[in-house]
Write a protein that holds these residues in place. Sequence first.
Motif, short mmCIF file in Angstrom:
data_model
loop_
_atom_site.label_atom_id
_atom_site.label_comp_id
_atom_site.label_asym_id
_atom_site.label_seq_id
_atom_site.Cartn_x
_atom_site.Cartn_y
_atom_site.Cartn_z
N LEU A 135 64.48 6.65 30.11
CA LEU A 135 63.45 6.23 31.08
C LEU A 135 64.09 5.90 32.41
N ARG A 136 63.57 6.52 33.47
CA ARG A 136 63.91 6.04 34.82
C ARG A 136 63.03 4.82 35.04
N SER A 137 63.61 3.66 34.96
CA SER A 137 62.81 2.43 34.89
C SER A 137 62.35 1.93 36.24
N SER A 138 63.04 2.37 37.30
CA SER A 138 62.70 1.89 38.64
C SER A 138 62.95 2.98 39.67
N ASP A 139 62.15 2.98 40.72
CA ASP A 139 62.39 3.92 41.82
C ASP A 139 63.77 3.68 42.43
N LYS A 140 64.24 2.42 42.32
CA LYS A 140 65.50 2.04 42.98
C LYS A 140 66.73 2.52 42.21
N SER A 141 66.56 2.89 40.95
CA SER A 141 67.72 3.25 40.13
C SER A 141 67.55 4.64 39.52
N SER A 142 68.50 5.53 39.81
CA SER A 142 68.42 6.89 39.25
C SER A 142 69.05 6.96 37.86
N LYS A 143 69.76 5.90 37.47
CA LYS A 143 70.42 5.86 36.16
C LYS A 143 69.40 5.35 35.14
N PRO A 144 69.14 6.10 34.06
CA PRO A 144 68.09 5.68 33.13
C PRO A 144 68.54 4.57 32.18
N VAL A 145 67.56 4.00 31.48
CA VAL A 145 67.83 3.19 30.30
C VAL A 145 67.30 3.98 29.10
N TYR A 146 67.76 3.58 27.91
CA TYR A 146 67.40 4.32 26.70
C TYR A 146 66.53 3.41 25.81
N VAL A 147 65.27 3.79 25.71
CA VAL A 147 64.27 2.95 25.03
C VAL A 147 63.99 3.51 23.64
N SER A 148 63.96 2.64 22.65
CA SER A 148 63.57 3.07 21.30
C SER A 148 62.78 1.97 20.61
N VAL A 149 62.02 2.38 19.61
CA VAL A 149 61.19 1.46 18.84
C VAL A 149 62.09 0.53 18.04
N GLY A 150 61.77 -0.77 18.11
CA GLY A 150 62.44 -1.74 17.26
C GLY A 150 61.60 -2.00 16.01
N HIS A 151 60.37 -2.47 16.24
CA HIS A 151 59.48 -2.80 15.12
C HIS A 151 58.09 -3.08 15.68
N LYS A 152 57.08 -2.66 14.95
CA LYS A 152 55.67 -3.00 15.24
C LYS A 152 55.23 -2.61 16.65
N ILE A 153 55.69 -1.45 17.12
CA ILE A 153 55.24 -0.92 18.41
C ILE A 153 55.51 0.58 18.41
N SER A 154 54.67 1.33 19.10
CA SER A 154 54.88 2.78 19.20
C SER A 154 55.86 3.06 20.34
#
Length: 238
Positions: free
Chosen positions: A193-212
């Motif tokens: 995920l590109r989490s912010s317009d200010k940052s071109s480096k993404p974060v990596y999001v994954s399901v932990g529990h009880k959420i899609s």
Amino acid sequence: MSASPEESLVQQWTSEQARLRQQLVEEDTEDWQKSPGFSGLERVGGVDLSFIKGDDVNACAQLVVLSYPDLELLYENSQMVTLTAPYVAGFLAFRETPFLIEALQQLERDKPELLPQVVFVDGNGIFHYREFGLACHLGVLSGLPCVGVAKNLLQVQGVYKSEEHQSQIAALQKGGDSFPLTATSGKVLGKALRSSDKSSKPVYVSVGHKISLDAAVRLTHSCCRYRVPEPIRQEMVQ
């Protein structure tokens, strides 16, 4: 020939991980998760265990709770802890989770009205060797919805820092843009995920529990003022 103490421990942990994995829920369970603006969500938590440089035994276990959507600090707890379990790749949760669970339990005892409705974990959820990372472990044991947000790519199950991966990152134009992290099995284990317009480096999001995954990615983006979601970033600045 008998197994070494570490081999015995890994066998025990592998079995325990598989047992807990059966309790994992990879879909939305709360009404607020299905709302476009997360209506009904009021408290988001973040947990992390940060180490002193050069010391892999003593660490600071941190829990913060922020208001949502304003992301104002409601609660913060930091405790110095001493880890007793050894570090084994893929089994990080067995070292760290007990202290994070303890922090959540203390909050529930002292100020139950501030217990978060979802917890961001500085680490991976199902984007993991056996699809059961730290965020899954914490989620199943706490019973709370959890989202794994990692700052670095775990190269696992056929997902690599390849040229194709780098070009997919380059194609993320604005905050909120993402692409799937697909295992060789075809299963989507998370999203970059590109989490912010200010940052071109993404974060990596994954399901932990009880959420899609969809809700986890939307929520992560909505909690980002910078690259890292505020419930995790706040711990770094405390």
